[in-house]
Design a protein around this motif. Structure first.
Motif, PDB file in Angstrom:
ATOM      1  N   ASN A  11       0.847  -1.300   0.025  1.00 58.62           N
ATOM      2  CA  ASN A  11       0.019   0.080   0.016  1.00 58.62           C
ATOM      3  C   ASN A  11       0.903   1.331  -0.170  1.00 58.62           C
ATOM      4  O   ASN A  11       0.311   2.235  -0.514  1.00 58.62           O
ATOM      5  CB  ASN A  11      -0.852   0.089   1.219  1.00 58.62           C
TER       6      ASN A  11
ATOM      7  N   TYR B 221      -4.571  -3.223  -0.300  1.00 61.28           N
ATOM      8  CA  TYR B 221      -5.985  -3.577   0.067  1.00 61.28           C
ATOM      9  C   TYR B 221      -6.552  -4.575  -0.873  1.00 61.28           C
ATOM     10  O   TYR B 221      -7.262  -5.530  -0.043  1.00 61.28           O
ATOM     11  CB  TYR B 221      -6.987  -2.310  -0.294  1.00 61.28           C
TER      12      TYR B 221
ATOM     13  N   LEU C 162       0.032   6.845   5.665  1.00 67.33           N
ATOM     14  CA  LEU C 162      -1.433   6.697   6.345  1.00 67.33           C
ATOM     15  C   LEU C 162      -1.966   5.258   5.658  1.00 67.33           C
ATOM     16  O   LEU C 162      -2.676   4.483   6.447  1.00 67.33           O
ATOM     17  CB  LEU C 162      -2.241   7.703   6.254  1.00 67.33           C
ATOM     18  N   LEU C 163      -1.902   4.951   4.424  1.00 67.98           N
ATOM     19  CA  LEU C 163      -2.935   3.988   3.705  1.00 67.98           C
ATOM     20  C   LEU C 163      -2.010   2.685   4.081  1.00 67.98           C
ATOM     21  O   LEU C 163      -2.557   1.708   4.343  1.00 67.98           O
ATOM     22  CB  LEU C 163      -2.679   4.293   2.137  1.00 67.98           C
TER      23      LEU C 163
ATOM     24  N   VAL D  14      -0.270   2.203   7.197  1.00 63.73           N
ATOM     25  CA  VAL D  14      -0.631   1.917   8.301  1.00 63.73           C
ATOM     26  C   VAL D  14      -1.872   1.395   8.580  1.00 63.73           C
ATOM     27  O   VAL D  14      -2.468   0.439   9.235  1.00 63.73           O
ATOM     28  CB  VAL D  14      -0.611   3.017   9.404  1.00 63.73           C
ATOM     29  N   HIS D  15      -3.100   1.880   7.742  1.00 66.43           N
ATOM     30  CA  HIS D  15      -4.303   1.469   7.554  1.00 66.43           C
ATOM     31  C   HIS D  15      -4.328  -0.106   7.028  1.00 66.43           C
ATOM     32  O   HIS D  15      -5.077  -0.945   7.568  1.00 66.43           O
ATOM     33  CB  HIS D  15      -5.223   2.434   6.543  1.00 66.43           C
TER      34      HIS D  15
ATOM     35  N   TYR E 218      -3.461  -2.420   9.618  1.00 63.43           N
ATOM     36  CA  TYR E 218      -4.377  -2.640  10.680  1.00 63.43           C
ATOM     37  C   TYR E 218      -5.263  -3.431  10.364  1.00 63.43           C
ATOM     38  O   TYR E 218      -5.732  -4.477  11.037  1.00 63.43           O
ATOM     39  CB  TYR E 218      -4.745  -1.421  11.119  1.00 63.43           C
ATOM     40  N   LEU E 219      -5.888  -3.264   9.209  1.00 67.34           N
ATOM     41  CA  LEU E 219      -6.845  -4.166   8.670  1.00 67.34           C
ATOM     42  C   LEU E 219      -6.161  -5.650   8.430  1.00 67.34           C
ATOM     43  O   LEU E 219      -7.181  -6.784   8.771  1.00 67.34           O
ATOM     44  CB  LEU E 219      -7.419  -4.075   7.052  1.00 67.34           C
TER      45      LEU E 219
END
Length: 303
Positions: free
Chosen positions: A239, A247, A288-289, A291-292, A295-296
């Protein structure tokens, strides 16, 4: 071609992408009888799978005993469909030389080949000599109730299908091992606990205590299963480098939309803001992407 007895042309027609053409070509070759036998046997060595399937179908119609040995060799083909059809053809020809190879094919890893072999053996009038042979035959025919009646002698046959691609077959085998309730089934049940399919694993959990496996050891067996969860660090790196693909890696369909938006935004900013400002603006967003995505992926269950 049939009227002209154009055997090479009919064999070539077996390559047709049209299934009806393949079927008619195989039927025509079969009606030509022994005259087409030698060409058909040579064609069994063709690399094209559909050709071999059509040839075997024609040989099954001709029923010439001289095709038995080539068909026995086809029981070792890399394609399960070819092995399956070869087993059926040997049953149609009815030559006793096929019995030994067909009995061996009852141990094939593919359920269709096992079924075809058992079906052919029944046509040949074969009778199992031992309880273990009878168990392999019943596994081939998928006569599960009969296997339970055989008892512990059925364990080798049931253990042998735990590598079948069909999870339903593996699950049924584990269920029957639990019903038999013998300690001889422990190695097979440990394999079932590590199965890639959650339903097979659960059936192994239920069967394990009935066969003498201490419940304390069941979680250890389950822990050897293949992991299905995605690596959070790979998702984050993807990402960061290619926003949106991280994703996609974890199965989010909208990842491709993020990727397309990023490409469009990068081109637009590069045109109007220049290289330095573009990366300065996008770098925090990429972090940020990343890290997101991490996390997912971290929250995803590992079934």
């Amino acid at each position: 071609m049939k009227e002209r007895r154009d055997i090479p042309g009919l064999i070539h027609a077996l390559r047709s992408p049209d299934f009806s053409v393949q079927t008619e070509a195989a039927r025509a070759l079969g009606t030509l009888g022994a005259a087409s036998r030698d060409d058909l046997i040579r064609a069994l060595k063709k690399k094209h799978k559909d050709v071999r399937l059509g040839v075997i179908g024609a040989l099954a119609v001709i029923r010439d005993p001289r095709s038995v040995d080539p068909l026995i060799a086809a029981l070792r083909d890399t394609h399960s469909e070819v092995r399956w059809q070869a087993a059926f053809a040997l049953g149609e020809i009815g030559d006793a030389r096929a019995i030994g190879p067909l009995v061996a094919a009852l141990r094939d890893p593919d359920k269709y080949v096992r079924y075809g072999s058992a079906f052919a053996l029944a046509k040949l009038g074969w009778k199992p000599e031992t309880a273990e042979e009878r168990a392999f035959y019943f596994v081939g025919m998928q006569e599960w109730k009969a296997l339970e009646w055989i008892g512990p002698e059925a364990i080798p046959a049931l253990s042998g299908v735990l590598s079948d691609r069909d999870a339903g077959v593996r699950q049924k085998a584990i269920e029957l091992l639990g019903s038999i309730g013998s300690e001889k089934a422990i190695p097979a049940l440990m394999q079932g606990l590590a199965d890639s399919n959650s339903e097979v694993r659960w059936q192994a959990v239920l069967a394990a205590p009935r066969c003498g496996i201490d419940p304390l050891f069941i979680p250890r067996g389950i822990s050897r299963r293949p992991r299905t969860a995605k690596n959070p660090f790979i998702a984050a790196i993807m990402n960061f480098l290619l926003p949106g693909l991280g994703y996609g890696y974890i199965g989010k369909w909208w990842g491709i939309m993020i990727f397309q938006i990023d490409v469009t935004a990068t081109v637009w900013l590069y045109k109007y803001e220049g290289q330095g400002d573009t990366y300065g603006l996008l770098f925090p967003l990429y972090v940020l992407l990343a890290v997101h995505a991490w996390y997912l992926a971290k929250k995803m269950p590992d079934f």
